[in-house]
Design a protein around this motif. Structure first.
Motif, PDB file in Angstrom:
ATOM      1  N   LEU A  56       0.831  -1.483   0.105  1.00 35.43           N
ATOM      2  CA  LEU A  56       0.470   0.145   0.251  1.00 35.43           C
ATOM      3  C   LEU A  56       1.197   0.948   0.111  1.00 35.43           C
ATOM      4  N   SER A  57       0.026   2.218  -0.759  1.00 40.83           N
ATOM      5  CA  SER A  57       1.100   3.276  -0.524  1.00 40.83           C
ATOM      6  C   SER A  57       0.730   4.211   0.263  1.00 40.83           C
ATOM      7  N   ALA A  58       1.076   5.330   0.356  1.00 42.33           N
ATOM      8  CA  ALA A  58       1.369   6.430   1.708  1.00 42.33           C
ATOM      9  C   ALA A  58      -0.492   6.890   1.929  1.00 42.33           C
ATOM     10  N   TYR A  59      -0.992   6.211   1.679  1.00 39.38           N
ATOM     11  CA  TYR A  59      -2.541   6.852   2.538  1.00 39.38           C
ATOM     12  C   TYR A  59      -3.374   5.923   3.379  1.00 39.38           C
ATOM     13  N   ASP A  60      -3.665   5.932   4.702  1.00 44.43           N
ATOM     14  CA  ASP A  60      -4.685   5.368   5.166  1.00 44.43           C
ATOM     15  C   ASP A  60      -5.783   5.132   4.840  1.00 44.43           C
ATOM     16  N   PRO A  61      -6.225   3.448   4.234  1.00 44.71           N
ATOM     17  CA  PRO A  61      -7.433   3.812   3.641  1.00 44.71           C
ATOM     18  C   PRO A  61      -8.674   3.500   5.317  1.00 44.71           C
ATOM     19  N   ARG A  62      -8.240   3.855   6.944  1.00 45.73           N
ATOM     20  CA  ARG A  62      -9.098   3.164   7.287  1.00 45.73           C
ATOM     21  C   ARG A  62      -9.794   5.665   7.484  1.00 45.73           C
ATOM     22  N   GLY A  63      -8.553   6.274   7.016  1.00 46.20           N
ATOM     23  CA  GLY A  63      -8.937   7.617   7.402  1.00 46.20           C
ATOM     24  C   GLY A  63      -9.097   7.560   5.550  1.00 46.20           C
ATOM     25  N   ALA A  64      -9.813   7.697   4.585  1.00 47.53           N
ATOM     26  CA  ALA A  64     -10.487   7.289   3.237  1.00 47.53           C
ATOM     27  C   ALA A  64     -11.057   6.572   2.605  1.00 47.53           C
ATOM     28  N   TYR A  65     -12.551   6.168   2.411  1.00 49.60           N
ATOM     29  CA  TYR A  65     -12.987   4.631   2.828  1.00 49.60           C
ATOM     30  C   TYR A  65     -13.059   4.299   0.874  1.00 49.60           C
ATOM     31  N   GLY A  66     -13.208   5.143   0.283  1.00 50.05           N
ATOM     32  CA  GLY A  66     -12.820   5.260  -1.064  1.00 50.05           C
ATOM     33  C   GLY A  66     -11.385   5.478  -1.724  1.00 50.05           C
ATOM     34  N   MET A  67     -10.887   5.290  -1.003  1.00 54.73           N
ATOM     35  CA  MET A  67      -9.089   5.182  -0.909  1.00 54.73           C
ATOM     36  C   MET A  67      -9.824   3.159  -0.389  1.00 54.73           C
ATOM     37  N   ALA A  68      -9.755   3.188  -0.055  1.00 50.19           N
ATOM     38  CA  ALA A  68     -10.191   1.492   1.096  1.00 50.19           C
ATOM     39  C   ALA A  68     -10.479   0.685  -0.361  1.00 50.19           C
ATOM     40  N   LEU A  69     -11.097   1.524  -0.949  1.00 52.80           N
ATOM     41  CA  LEU A  69     -11.921   0.718  -2.139  1.00 52.80           C
ATOM     42  C   LEU A  69     -11.770   0.545  -2.895  1.00 52.80           C
ATOM     43  N   ALA A  70     -10.619   0.650  -3.347  1.00 48.22           N
ATOM     44  CA  ALA A  70     -10.082   1.529  -4.891  1.00 48.22           C
ATOM     45  C   ALA A  70      -8.533   0.890  -4.708  1.00 48.22           C
ATOM     46  N   PHE A  71      -8.038   0.428  -3.165  1.00 47.04           N
ATOM     47  CA  PHE A  71      -6.959  -0.404  -3.243  1.00 47.04           C
ATOM     48  C   PHE A  71      -7.325  -1.259  -3.320  1.00 47.04           C
ATOM     49  N   ALA A  72      -7.910  -2.248  -2.601  1.00 43.69           N
ATOM     50  CA  ALA A  72      -8.894  -3.321  -2.983  1.00 43.69           C
ATOM     51  C   ALA A  72      -9.238  -4.181  -4.041  1.00 43.69           C
ATOM     52  N   VAL A  73      -9.754  -3.136  -5.088  1.00 45.17           N
ATOM     53  CA  VAL A  73     -10.369  -3.916  -6.195  1.00 45.17           C
ATOM     54  C   VAL A  73      -8.935  -3.276  -7.163  1.00 45.17           C
ATOM     55  N   SER A  74      -8.328  -2.623  -7.076  1.00 44.52           N
ATOM     56  CA  SER A  74      -7.248  -2.510  -7.973  1.00 44.52           C
ATOM     57  C   SER A  74      -6.737  -3.515  -9.145  1.00 44.52           C
ATOM     58  N   ASN A  75      -6.707  -3.173 -10.153  1.00 48.15           N
ATOM     59  CA  ASN A  75      -6.187  -4.167 -11.015  1.00 48.15           C
ATOM     60  C   ASN A  75      -4.845  -4.860 -11.009  1.00 48.15           C
ATOM     61  N   ARG A  76      -3.792  -3.773 -10.412  1.00 53.13           N
ATOM     62  CA  ARG A  76      -2.266  -4.363 -10.346  1.00 53.13           C
ATOM     63  C   ARG A  76      -1.877  -3.885  -9.063  1.00 53.13           C
ATOM     64  N   GLY A  77      -3.200  -4.362  -7.779  1.00 50.24           N
ATOM     65  CA  GLY A  77      -2.638  -4.539  -6.575  1.00 50.24           C
ATOM     66  C   GLY A  77      -2.620  -3.059  -5.831  1.00 50.24           C
ATOM     67  N   ALA A  78      -2.386  -2.803  -4.849  1.00 50.07           N
ATOM     68  CA  ALA A  78      -2.200  -1.659  -3.776  1.00 50.07           C
ATOM     69  C   ALA A  78      -2.184  -0.679  -4.273  1.00 50.07           C
ATOM     70  N   CYS A  79      -2.779   0.159  -5.536  1.00 52.45           N
ATOM     71  CA  CYS A  79      -2.109   1.053  -5.979  1.00 52.45           C
ATOM     72  C   CYS A  79      -2.846   2.490  -5.566  1.00 52.45           C
ATOM     73  N   HIS A  80      -2.261   3.435  -5.710  1.00 52.16           N
ATOM     74  CA  HIS A  80      -3.182   4.603  -5.289  1.00 52.16           C
ATOM     75  C   HIS A  80      -3.990   5.455  -6.222  1.00 52.16           C
ATOM     76  N   LEU A  81      -3.244   5.184  -7.543  1.00 50.28           N
ATOM     77  CA  LEU A  81      -3.589   6.024  -8.840  1.00 50.28           C
ATOM     78  C   LEU A  81      -4.509   5.825  -9.590  1.00 50.28           C
ATOM     79  N   ARG A  82      -5.133   4.033  -9.701  1.00 55.59           N
ATOM     80  CA  ARG A  82      -5.686   3.371 -10.463  1.00 55.59           C
ATOM     81  C   ARG A  82      -7.205   4.496 -10.086  1.00 55.59           C
ATOM     82  N   ALA A  83      -7.855   4.252  -8.927  1.00 56.35           N
ATOM     83  CA  ALA A  83      -8.638   5.812  -8.226  1.00 56.35           C
ATOM     84  C   ALA A  83      -8.374   6.815  -8.366  1.00 56.35           C
TER      85      ALA A  83
END
Ligand code: SF4
Ligand SMILES: [Zn+2]
Lengths: 595, 385
Positions: free
Chosen positions: A400-427
């Motif tokens: 995971l990159s430097a955004y704690d998903p507990r502070g941004a739930y969209g980020m949590a979902l985006a990390f999980a479903v991303s096609n290349r793993g925990a990438c912040h830049l997919r969404a």
């Protein structure tokens, strides 16, 4: 042809031969370029292992590259990832994309394996393959310096030669095609470098319209606090985000055990500015120029690097962060995965790493020494080998990159479903959840996030196809870029038409991942985020799972996250052909590279 | 979602943009929801199938906007092209569909954030939240208002108003909200604590909106306390500033204010140039209209007045300057600080008004209101002479 050159070079390194082909117009319409074309050409090979000589390494520009379109000097590198086993692409800046276009090429399809270490030199429409054995083991800074007279330079470093699964390709010394280990694919083909120079220019259909459309974007960029504001990334670099992440209590600290690093104020972008008095630089064709370079020539770290090499490792020394960044760049490896793997290591050995130790371990990883050999395979494989899988903070083996998903739930979902793993830049939901663009959303709620994430994934996919920079979309939208696309290529389009190209790309990626066995169990976050820990409230697991189910519905997947024939057909994708033979995920245990 | 629907329904009605109960909001995540059952919902719901959007707003605007927008939509061809800053920066133009034919609506909404159908209503969309649809709707109304009255003044001067235009003008003028009254007393300064500053800013923001001096999420406000400038966040609504104010140290020692208003630089420079401690910025419509009413003939800058106007123009005792949003080479942060004074304020061409104070928001608020009221009177004077 306008925008594109209409020429793609196929290079077979086994035979040392190359030829040029013209992509069909329908293909350009459906996939545009960059990540889109890359994924299209990858599809038939996706079930092969990443180190199969037939596995292509694809470098593609988009139709806007080399024109006056703002932030369009980027390009995409695509292949199958050695780290995640997923389809993989990296958007990279610097001057490589522009140079390739000026050399009269839209892209390169590189297959085979060179008998010895080689360099690919492209000048205008000529391609020569050189022996690069004397450069074996050399750092990216040295190789770039040696080759810079030959134009734009892409190099793999010692990390790739030493089989680091998160090895990068470094462009022009400072710009990384990062995250998924594409540097290792580069090295697997025995490529040490690619240089490109050319004198051509792509044709533009309507220069007047392009000028007008560019003005619309420039006006929006000037109006954007995140880009051009006094505290924006044009002034401070992406490090500007550091204070904000601290203020929002979502700075991953001590391997994601905490969300607040109490020394953050001493290590912010302002402190770097005071210490290193940096100058601005940037990718070719970009007026934002978000890159910052210290007087001694070292680049200032990007936000993710700044954060992970300080808070995640609880390191208080700024100079150690600067050096860690320099070492990773020189050895050619991903700073996020390197820092996160060290944080995982620190958790497993039960103590904080000293700054010198961090730097020594980085060198050990990049040179394949001692523990470095294991750490070079990423936190997931390392933690599993140590029987401590819970210590790896990764999705699909990507840290995971430097955004704690507990502070941004969209980020949590985006990390999980991303096609290349925990990438912040997919969404990149940080745009609306933190930066309030295009409007603010409630960062502690999953409400509406499934469709938001789906649409943003589509947006970023088409941006990677165009190939523009995602940062400009903090200010502009596809409405403006549709006009730019039309002006450059002469092909009528709209914001929504472009979004559909993005949707097609993401869905094809999903098909390719599914062909290798990826499914619902891979679309998940580390358990740590659902359990009470330190100072952060856990994410409600049920709410997360509901959002993931909603995402599957919105994306047109079945309840297991698998693509469906109906949706594929609706997007004009061939459900069966795309994935070739059925494949498998990669082995998750440590590779035995014998290095 | 219900609370979001309610929030934006209330905002539309309290801003006088839509009659109570007349706004239809649709929001799609995994399932499509509407704020209330409506026969148009079925028709417009099709748009969600073919567009990658998640929000939609449909409403017939309230008076005087309905008269104004219907008139413009029937006389301006395929799209309305206002010249104000909100349109120029964010909307480009306002497309018109002759009727609510779904295929036509879809075609236009693929390209733009909203579409006007005369005598039917305005449809706007969003890809992130219904706030986008709301902001676009509000900006459509503001842009049309400014264009309609601006064009009318120009046409009166040229002597070429049509009967239809006159009738629309009479009706729209009769439907204007009453002039704002200036008997508002805001919290007295000077302020000594952060809590006081935040309270004063929230109060002043609410009054600016309540008096119709700014629309949707535009406008901004700041207050200096010691060496920290407190400023509203980008995309925040001045009437809901709770949690949306960023503290920005004057020496830039923290970037936590990365989310601050796009006019942070302008505010910082105004403070440095004038010694002011409070700043208000709104988009009062008649000040904006008159800022674009220029009688200089054969000007070299015609067409680029908002960027390059070199003249020192005044309206109602307030200087008008060129300048775009933000920090670009033509940014208003270069022009406003040079001319703004406490007793006057400064108007940015086609954009809005900045006012300043020394200790609290009473002076800047009164000035904002006074300039708008004076501009409104001046407008009707210019029309009738
Ligand atoms: S904004 Fe930064 S990363 Fe993006 S193109 Fe410009 S310089 Fe490169
Ligand atoms: Zn404004």
């Amino acid at each position: 042809m306008y925008g594109w050159c209409g020429r793609i070079a196929r290079i077979d390194l086994t035979s040392g031969k190359w030829e040029v082909e013209t992509p069909p117009a329908a293909l350009l319409k459906d996939f545009i370029g960059g990540r889109g074309l890359g994924v299209h050409y990858l599809a038939p090979f996706i079930t092969r292992s990443w180190d199969d000589p037939a596995m292509p390494l694809l470098l593609f520009t988009g139709p806007l590259v080399g024109t006056a379109a703002p932030t369009s000097g980027r390009m995409a590198v695509v292949s199958r990832s050695p780290l995640t086993g997923t389809v993989s692409d990296a958007s990279v800046g610097g001057s490589l994309g522009t140079a390739l276009k000026r050399a009269g090429l839209d892209g390169l399809i590189i297959t085979g394996k060179s008998p010895g270490m080689c360099g690919i030199e492209i000048t205008d429409r000529q391609i020569l393959i050189h022996d690069a054995t004397p450069l074996s083991g050399k750092g990216t800074a040295f190789v770039t310096e040696v080759l810079k007279k030959k134009g734009a330079v892409a190099v793999s470093g010692p990390a790739a030669e030493n089989r680091v699964l998160y090895a990068n390709i470094m462009v022009d010394g400072h710009f990384a095609a990062g995250r998924n280990g594409l540097g290792l694919v580069f090295a697997e083909k025995n490529i040490k470098y690619i240089t490109v120079q050319g004198k051509g220019r792509p044709l533009v259909k309507d220069q007047v319209m392009l000028k007008e459309a560019c003005k619309d974007v420039l006006r929006l960029v000037a109006a954007s606090p995140a880009l051009s504001g006094r505290l924006g990334i044009a002034n401070f670099g992406t490090g500007a985000l550091y204070d904000l992440m601290d203020a929002r209590r979502m700075m991953p600290t001590r391997n994601f055990k905490k969300t607040r690093f109490i020394h953050a104020a001493d290590l912010n972008a302002h402190a770097y500015r005071q210490q290193y008095a940096p100058e601005n630089s940037g990718c070719s064709g970009c007026h934002i120029r978000c890159k910052k370079q210290a007087r001694d020539g070292r680049p200032l770290p990007e936000f993710e690097t700044m954060s992970h090499f300080s808070a995640l490792l609880e390191n208080r020394q700024m100079e150690a962060v600067m050096e860690a960044n320099r070492i990773c760049n020189d050895l050619g490896m991903d700073t996020i995965s390197a820092a996160a793997t060290l944080a995982c290591h620190a958790e497993i050995i039960g103590r904080t790493l000293e700054p010198d130790e961090i730097l020594d371990l980085l060198t050990a990883i990049g040179t394949g020494r001692d523990t470095g050999k294991m750490l070079g395979q990423g936190s997931a494989r390392y933690a599993r080998a140590c029987n401590r899988p819970e210590a790896s903070m990764a999705v699909k083996n990507l840290e995971l990159s430097a955004y704690d998903p507990r502070g941004a739930y969209g980020m949590a979902l985006a990390f999980a479903v991303s096609n290349r793993g925990a990438c912040h830049l997919r969404a990149y939901p940080i745009g609306h959840e933190i930066l309030r663009k295009p409007v603010a959303t409630d960062r502690f709620s999953f409400e509406g996030k499934a469709r938001i994430i789906k649409i943003s994934e589509d947006l970023n996919a088409v941006v990677d196809a165009l190939t523009a920079c995602k940062f400009v979309f903090f200010a502009a939208s596809l409405e403006e870029y549709a006009k730019i696309f039309e002006a450059v290529t002469g092909m009528a389009t709209s914001a929504q038409d472009l979004l559909q190209v993005g949707e097609r790309i993401v869905y094809l990626e999903r098909i390719l991942n599914a062909a290798n066995g990826f499914g619902i169990e891979d679309d998940d976050l580390p358990q740590r985020f659902f359990q009470s820990q330190g100072d952060a409230l856990p994410i409600d697991r049920r709410a997360f799972l509901k959002a993931r189910t909603d995402y599957y519905i919105v994306r047109g997947l079945d309840h297991q996250g698998r693509p469906t024939k109906e949706k594929a057909t609706a997007l004009g994708l061939d459900f069966h052909k795309s994935g070739a033979e059925p494949g498998a995920k990669q082995d998750d245990s440590l590779y035995d590279f014998n290095v | 979602m219900t609370s979001m629907f309610k929030h934006f329904e209330t905002k539309l009605t309290s801003a006088g943009l839509v009659e109570k109960g007349a706004a239809l909001f649709g929001f799609l995540d995994a399932r499509l929801e509407w704020n209330h059952p409506d026969r148009e919902a079925e028709k417009l719901g099709v748009l969600f199938q073919n567009l990658n959007i998640n929000s939609l707003l449909f409403a017939q605007p309230a008076e005087p906007y309905a008269t104004i927008i219907n008139y413009l939509a029937l006389t301006e061809g395929e799209a309305i092209q206002p010249r104000d800053c909100e349109t120029r920066t964010f909307l480009h133009d306002l497309p018109i569909a002759p009727d609510p034919d779904p295929a036509r609506l879809e075609f236009l909404l693929k390209r733009r954030k909203g579409v006007i159908v005369p005598h039917y209503g305005i449809i706007t969309t969003g890809t992130v939240s219904i706030e986008q649809a709301y902001v676009t709707f509000s900006s459509f109304c503001f842009a049309c208002f400014v264009k309609f009255f601006g064009d009318y003044l120009r046409d009166v001067r040229r002597g070429n108003t049509s009967a239809q235009q006159k009738a629309a003008y009479e009706k729209a003028s009769a439907g204007l909200r009453p002039l704002g009254t200036d008997n508002v007393a805001l919290l007295p300064g000077p302020f000594h604590t952060e809590a006081e500053v935040l309270q004063a800013m929230e109060e002043a923001g609410r009054q600016v909106v309540a008096h119709g001096l700014v629309d949707s999420y535009f406008g901004n406000i700041s207050c200096l306390l010691g060496t920290v400038l407190y400023i509203s966040q980008t995309g925040s609504s001045l009437d809901h500033l709770g949690g949306c104010i960023d503290p920005c140290p004057l020496d830039d020692s923290s970037c936590a204010g990365l989310t601050a208003s796009s006019e942070l630089s302008a505010h910082m420079r105004i403070i440095a140039e004038t010694g002011a401690r409070t700043i208000l910025h709104g988009h009062p419509p008649f000040a904006v209209i008159l800022s674009m009413d220029c009688e200089v003939e054969d000007c070299d800058c015609a067409g680029t007045c908002h960027l390059k106007c070199p003249h020192t123009r005044m309206v109602c005792g307030t200087p008008i300057v060129a300048g775009e949003v933000g920090t670009g080479p033509h940014g208003l942060c270069h022009t406003v600080p040079k001319v703004i004074r406490e007793g006057t304020g400064a108007i940015v061409y086609g954009h809005g008004l900045f006012t300043i104070g020394q200790k609290d928001f009473n002076v800047p608020f009164q000035r904002l209101l006074a300039v708008e009221n004076a501009c409104r009177r001046e407008y009707f004077k210019r029309v009738s002479t």
